[in-house]
Scaffold this motif. Structure first.
Motif, mmCIF file in Angstrom:
data_model
loop_
_atom_site.group_PDB
_atom_site.id
_atom_site.type_symbol
_atom_site.label_atom_id
_atom_site.label_comp_id
_atom_site.label_asym_id
_atom_site.label_seq_id
_atom_site.Cartn_x
_atom_site.Cartn_y
_atom_site.Cartn_z
ATOM 1 N N UNK A 46 -13.247 35.013 -15.700
ATOM 2 C CA UNK A 46 -13.321 35.169 -14.239
ATOM 3 C C UNK A 46 -13.197 33.783 -13.615
ATOM 4 N N UNK A 47 -12.315 33.661 -12.622
ATOM 5 C CA UNK A 47 -12.129 32.375 -11.944
ATOM 6 C C UNK A 47 -12.425 32.517 -10.457
ATOM 7 N N UNK A 48 -12.841 31.401 -9.841
ATOM 8 C CA UNK A 48 -13.265 31.394 -8.445
ATOM 9 C C UNK A 48 -12.519 30.290 -7.698
ATOM 10 N N UNK A 49 -11.271 30.522 -7.290
ATOM 11 C CA UNK A 49 -10.524 29.480 -6.584
ATOM 12 C C UNK A 49 -11.042 29.275 -5.166
ATOM 13 N N UNK A 50 -10.690 28.118 -4.595
ATOM 14 C CA UNK A 50 -11.069 27.811 -3.218
ATOM 15 C C UNK A 50 -9.862 27.526 -2.335
ATOM 16 N N UNK A 51 -8.678 27.342 -2.937
ATOM 17 C CA UNK A 51 -7.486 27.007 -2.153
ATOM 18 C C UNK A 51 -6.287 27.813 -2.640
ATOM 19 N N UNK A 52 -5.277 27.896 -1.781
ATOM 20 C CA UNK A 52 -4.026 28.578 -2.137
ATOM 21 C C UNK A 52 -3.358 27.876 -3.308
ATOM 22 N N UNK A 53 -3.395 26.548 -3.300
ATOM 23 C CA UNK A 53 -2.760 25.791 -4.394
ATOM 24 C C UNK A 53 -3.393 26.115 -5.727
ATOM 25 N N UNK A 54 -4.698 26.261 -5.751
ATOM 26 C CA UNK A 54 -5.374 26.624 -6.995
ATOM 27 C C UNK A 54 -4.928 28.006 -7.469
ATOM 28 N N UNK A 55 -4.806 28.946 -6.536
ATOM 29 C CA UNK A 55 -4.333 30.284 -6.908
ATOM 30 C C UNK A 55 -2.921 30.199 -7.475
ATOM 31 N N UNK A 56 -2.084 29.390 -6.846
ATOM 32 C CA UNK A 56 -0.709 29.211 -7.330
ATOM 33 C C UNK A 56 -0.685 28.665 -8.751
ATOM 34 N N UNK A 57 -1.539 27.681 -9.022
ATOM 35 C CA UNK A 57 -1.587 27.088 -10.366
ATOM 36 C C UNK A 57 -2.130 28.094 -11.392
ATOM 37 N N UNK A 58 -3.098 28.891 -10.982
ATOM 38 C CA UNK A 58 -3.622 29.934 -11.885
ATOM 39 C C UNK A 58 -2.508 30.908 -12.252
ATOM 40 N N UNK A 59 -1.727 31.322 -11.248
ATOM 41 C CA UNK A 59 -0.645 32.271 -11.508
ATOM 42 C C UNK A 59 0.447 31.645 -12.379
ATOM 43 N N UNK A 60 0.744 30.374 -12.177
ATOM 44 C CA UNK A 60 1.746 29.706 -13.029
ATOM 45 C C UNK A 60 1.284 29.700 -14.487
ATOM 46 N N UNK A 61 0.005 29.440 -14.665
ATOM 47 C CA UNK A 61 -0.553 29.409 -16.016
ATOM 48 C C UNK A 61 -0.518 30.808 -16.645
ATOM 49 N N UNK A 62 -0.931 31.814 -15.863
ATOM 50 C CA UNK A 62 -0.921 33.183 -16.368
ATOM 51 C C UNK A 62 0.493 33.635 -16.704
ATOM 52 N N UNK A 63 1.439 33.240 -15.875
ATOM 53 C CA UNK A 63 2.842 33.595 -16.114
ATOM 54 C C UNK A 63 3.346 32.944 -17.398
#
Length: 464
Positions: A46-63
């Protein structure tokens, strides 16, 4: 996610602070379920981002690692939307809970997805504004957009899709897009707002929402009207709508549900099919609307109509309605609540409700019927012993019966709860070849099928 769990956790800790990444058993259990009766399943991380950029990086990693990702608001959904049956990463948006901007002159507000409905309305009150969509639960606005939430005020103001002007969205590969703009209307390009609202986290993660808000009405009046039958109550609703009375809320509560209301809320309302009504407007206009409504409901054998003019009375009335699910849970200790919904043309509504009530009684189930009848949407609340396979099977029979009844009459299998996993099996029957279009959209935007996989559509991409 056998292989690279440690590698992914380490990589996530380079994107987020250490406190923003959790593999704690309790935290994972908290994100393994929603408010539905569907079986839980724990995410790996479970992750708890605080910014759009963090969400983007999480998705890049998951991809990169082809790891499933499930967006999570407060877990108040009712059809298993946020349950991670394919494991992987759950993104909890509770730390992205800022109201970014109130544009009072444009009647717009920009918020992060973790902002709740009550949090927003508390802030908007300073400007004489309010946000209309009221699903009952104090859900997050990101979650409400993901499921195209509706609620008690939709008859006047519309559903969530009608309030969304723009969504900042992170796609499966980490790309950040905007689905709209600040303009009141546009004839430019495909209507991406309409595609992404209601997509239940299968097409992208919302990181910012621009929403339409409204001026707080000058006067508000609520009423409670009791009828001998559901048919009479629904007939009265149709007459009110046909007369053009600008009703803001019109809710049906059937007889068994009124009994639960009285037991739980310590009220003494008549235990017959009842409409809860609310009118918004100026004082003179409201007087006319109320008198006209009294005339109309009397034509449908209304047994009594009582008006609540002060805040305390109105609040008590709507609290009783919003707390009805808890009233059922409290009234049947040891049983689990199952809630399902359908929506039909209003002309078919009374027949559908009568059919649902007869089916509940024939199957010997405990439950009631409530609904946002002004727009043809009703809910069945059932109390089940989920350890009893026979009772669970009867609940499935009921669900199928009311869904098929609705579909055969031009309705939909869900008016506001969404598809998730509970209503997925009805998508082919409801949409036919249009479901192929939905599958192509999913495939185009998420070819690896990592975003909330196997919700709404069963994607034919990579099997994880």
């Amino acid at each position: 996610m056998k292989m690279a769990a440690e590698n992914i956790v380490d990589a996530l800790k380079h994107i987020l602070p250490e406190s923003g990444v959790s593999v704690n058993q309790t935290v994972r259990e908290q994100h393994s379920r929603d408010e539905s009766y569907h079986a839980p399943s724990l995410p790996d991380i479970v992750v708890f981002p605080e910014t759009t950029l963090q969400v983007s990086e999480i998705m890049r990693l998951a991809n990169k690692y082809q790891v499933p990702v499930v967006p999570f608001g407060l877990g108040s959904s009712l059809e298993g939307h946020v349950i991670p049956y394919d494991l992987g990463i759950t993104i909890d948006f509770s730390f992205m809970n800022k109201i970014i901007e109130v544009r009072e002159n444009d009647f717009l507000v920009k918020v992060q997805p973790g902002v709740t409905r009550s949090q927003l309305n508390k802030e908007l009150k300073k400007y004489g504004l309010f946000f209309t969509v009221d699903p009952g639960a104090d859900a997050t606005l990101g979650g409400m957009a993901a499921t195209n939430a509706s609620g008690t005020t939709s008859v006047k103001y519309g559903v969530m899709r009608d309030q969304v002007r723009d969504l900042e969205t992170v796609l499966a590969d980490g790309t950040i897009i905007h689905t709209g703009n600040l303009a009141e209307k546009s004839s430019s390009g495909y209507h991406l707002n309409g595609i992404f609202v209601g997509s239940e986290g299968t097409l992208g993660c919302f990181t910012e929402l621009t929403l339409k808000v409204y001026g707080i009405p000058e006067h508000i009046m609520a009423a409670r009207a009791s009828f001998p039958t559901v048919n009479d109550a629904v007939g009265a609703v149709v007459a009110i709508l046909q007369a053009g009375i600008p009703i803001a809320r019109v809710e049906l509560i059937d007889e068994p549900s009124m009994k639960q209301v009285n037991q739980f809320s310590e009220t003494a309302y008549l235990e017959t099919p009842t409409l809860f009504l609310e009118f918004h407007g100026n004082e003179a206009g409201l007087r006319q609307d109320v008198e006209f409504t009294k005339e109309l409901v009397s034509d449908f054998r209304c047994e009594s109509i009582d008006f609540e003019k002060d805040n305390a009375g109105r609040n008590k009335l709507w609290e009783a309605r919003h707390h009805l699910a808890y009233a059922y849970v409290h009234g049947y200790p040891g049983k689990k609540l199952m809630v399902t919904d359908v929506c039909l043309p209003i002309s078919e509504l009374s027949g559908a409700i009568r059919h649902a009530r007869e089916t509940i009684d024939t199957l010997g189930l405990n439950g009631g019927i409530v609904g946002h009848v002004g727009d043809g949407n009703f809910h069945v609340l059932l109390m089940l012993d989920t350890s009893d396979p026979l009772e669970v099977n009867k609940a499935d029979q009921l669900n199928e019966a009311i869904v098929l009844y609705a579909l055969e009459r031009g309705g939909t299998c869900t008016g506001e709860h969404g598809v998730g996993v509970g209503k997925q099996k009805y998508q082919e029957k409801e949409h036919g070849e249009a479901l192929r279009v939905m599958e192509k959209i999913k495939q185009a935007l998420d070819p690896l099928n990592i975003l909330n996989p196997n919700k709404i559509v069963k994607n034919k991409g990579v099997t994880l």
